[in-house]
Design a protein around this motif. Structure first.
Motif, PDB file in Angstrom:
ATOM      1  N   GLY A  31       4.517   5.744   6.441  1.00 11.53           N
ATOM      2  CA  GLY A  31       3.617   6.276   5.435  1.00 11.53           C
ATOM      3  C   GLY A  31       2.811   5.197   4.730  1.00 11.53           C
ATOM      4  N   ARG A  32       3.389   4.010   4.570  1.00 10.66           N
ATOM      5  CA  ARG A  32       2.671   2.919   3.909  1.00 10.66           C
ATOM      6  C   ARG A  32       1.489   2.425   4.732  1.00 10.66           C
ATOM      7  NH1 ARG A  32       7.070  -1.325   1.917  1.00 10.66           N
ATOM      8  NH2 ARG A  32       7.701  -1.034   4.065  1.00 10.66           N
ATOM      9  N   LEU A  33       1.482   2.681   6.033  1.00 11.57           N
ATOM     10  CA  LEU A  33       0.346   2.288   6.868  1.00 11.57           C
ATOM     11  C   LEU A  33      -0.915   3.062   6.514  1.00 11.57           C
ATOM     12  CD1 LEU A  33       2.066   2.093  10.368  1.00 11.57           C
ATOM     13  CD2 LEU A  33       1.318   0.176   8.965  1.00 11.57           C
ATOM     14  N   PHE A  34      -0.753   4.238   5.934  1.00 11.85           N
ATOM     15  CA  PHE A  34      -1.885   5.101   5.638  1.00 11.85           C
ATOM     16  C   PHE A  34      -2.322   5.019   4.180  1.00 11.85           C
ATOM     17  CE2 PHE A  34       0.305   6.901   9.286  1.00 11.85           C
ATOM     18  CZ  PHE A  34      -0.735   6.982  10.175  1.00 11.85           C
ATOM     19  N   VAL A  35      -1.867   4.008   3.455  1.00 10.61           N
ATOM     20  CA  VAL A  35      -2.239   3.807   2.061  1.00 10.61           C
ATOM     21  C   VAL A  35      -3.260   2.678   1.992  1.00 10.61           C
ATOM     22  CG1 VAL A  35      -1.396   3.148  -0.225  1.00 10.61           C
ATOM     23  CG2 VAL A  35       0.006   4.591   1.252  1.00 10.61           C
ATOM     24  N   ILE A  36      -4.353   2.924   1.300  1.00 10.77           N
ATOM     25  CA  ILE A  36      -5.380   1.893   1.115  1.00 10.77           C
ATOM     26  C   ILE A  36      -4.916   1.001  -0.024  1.00 10.77           C
ATOM     27  CG2 ILE A  36      -7.793   1.466   0.586  1.00 10.77           C
ATOM     28  CD1 ILE A  36      -8.361   4.326   1.570  1.00 10.77           C
ATOM     29  N   LYS A  37      -4.699  -0.275   0.271  1.00 13.26           N
ATOM     30  CA  LYS A  37      -4.106  -1.169  -0.713  1.00 13.26           C
ATOM     31  C   LYS A  37      -5.115  -2.057  -1.427  1.00 13.26           C
ATOM     32  CE  LYS A  37      -0.087  -1.380   2.253  1.00 13.26           C
ATOM     33  NZ  LYS A  37      -0.695  -0.944   3.489  1.00 13.26           N
ATOM     34  N   ASN A  38      -6.245  -2.365  -0.806  1.00 12.64           N
ATOM     35  CA  ASN A  38      -7.204  -3.264  -1.446  1.00 12.64           C
ATOM     36  C   ASN A  38      -8.631  -2.858  -1.069  1.00 12.64           C
ATOM     37  OD1 ASN A  38      -7.728  -4.419   1.141  1.00 12.64           O
ATOM     38  ND2 ASN A  38      -5.947  -5.732   0.875  1.00 12.64           N
ATOM     39  N   ARG A  39      -9.601  -3.539  -1.697  1.00 12.07           N
ATOM     40  CA  ARG A  39     -11.006  -3.187  -1.498  1.00 12.07           C
ATOM     41  C   ARG A  39     -11.476  -3.452  -0.072  1.00 12.07           C
ATOM     42  NH1 ARG A  39     -14.332  -2.434  -5.937  1.00 12.07           N
ATOM     43  NH2 ARG A  39     -16.039  -3.524  -4.935  1.00 12.07           N
ATOM     44  N   PHE A  40     -10.946  -4.486   0.570  1.00 17.37           N
ATOM     45  CA  PHE A  40     -11.341  -4.771   1.948  1.00 17.37           C
ATOM     46  C   PHE A  40     -11.011  -3.592   2.858  1.00 17.37           C
ATOM     47  CE2 PHE A  40     -10.297  -6.353   6.208  1.00 17.37           C
ATOM     48  CZ  PHE A  40     -11.536  -6.859   6.560  1.00 17.37           C
TER      49      PHE A  40
END
Length: 85
Positions: free
Chosen positions: A6-15
């Motif tokens: 599930g963490r693969l599908f979370v947008i973590k930063n602006r890039f």
């Protein structure tokens, strides 16, 4: 295991957000060109503009969500100390 996937599908930063917005834009412009071929004239251009406008709206929502998430994390950190995971 599902949490890691599930963490693969979370947008973590602006890039990452800009990469996703770029991919959305490529798809939308491809769809817009198809609309121009299927509907020559004003309606085709209107649909082309709608597809590009949808990317602007989605991109703004993604970037606003990242900003809100960052601000929320800062508020949580300030209220309870550093977040531990």
């Amino acid at each position: 295991m599902l949490k890691k996937i599930g963490r693969l599908f979370v947008i973590k930063n602006r890039f990452e957000a800009f990469v996703i917005i770029y991919a959305l834009a490529l798809g939308a412009m491809s769809r817009g060109v198809d609309y121009l071929e299927q509907y020559p004239g004003g309606w085709g251009w209107a649909l082309f503009a709608a597809t590009s406008g949808a990317v602007f709206l989605a991109g703004a929502k993604i970037l606003d969500g990242l900003k809100a998430e960052k601000e929320l994390a800062e508020l949580r950190e300030g209220a309870t100390g550093p977040k531990t995971v």
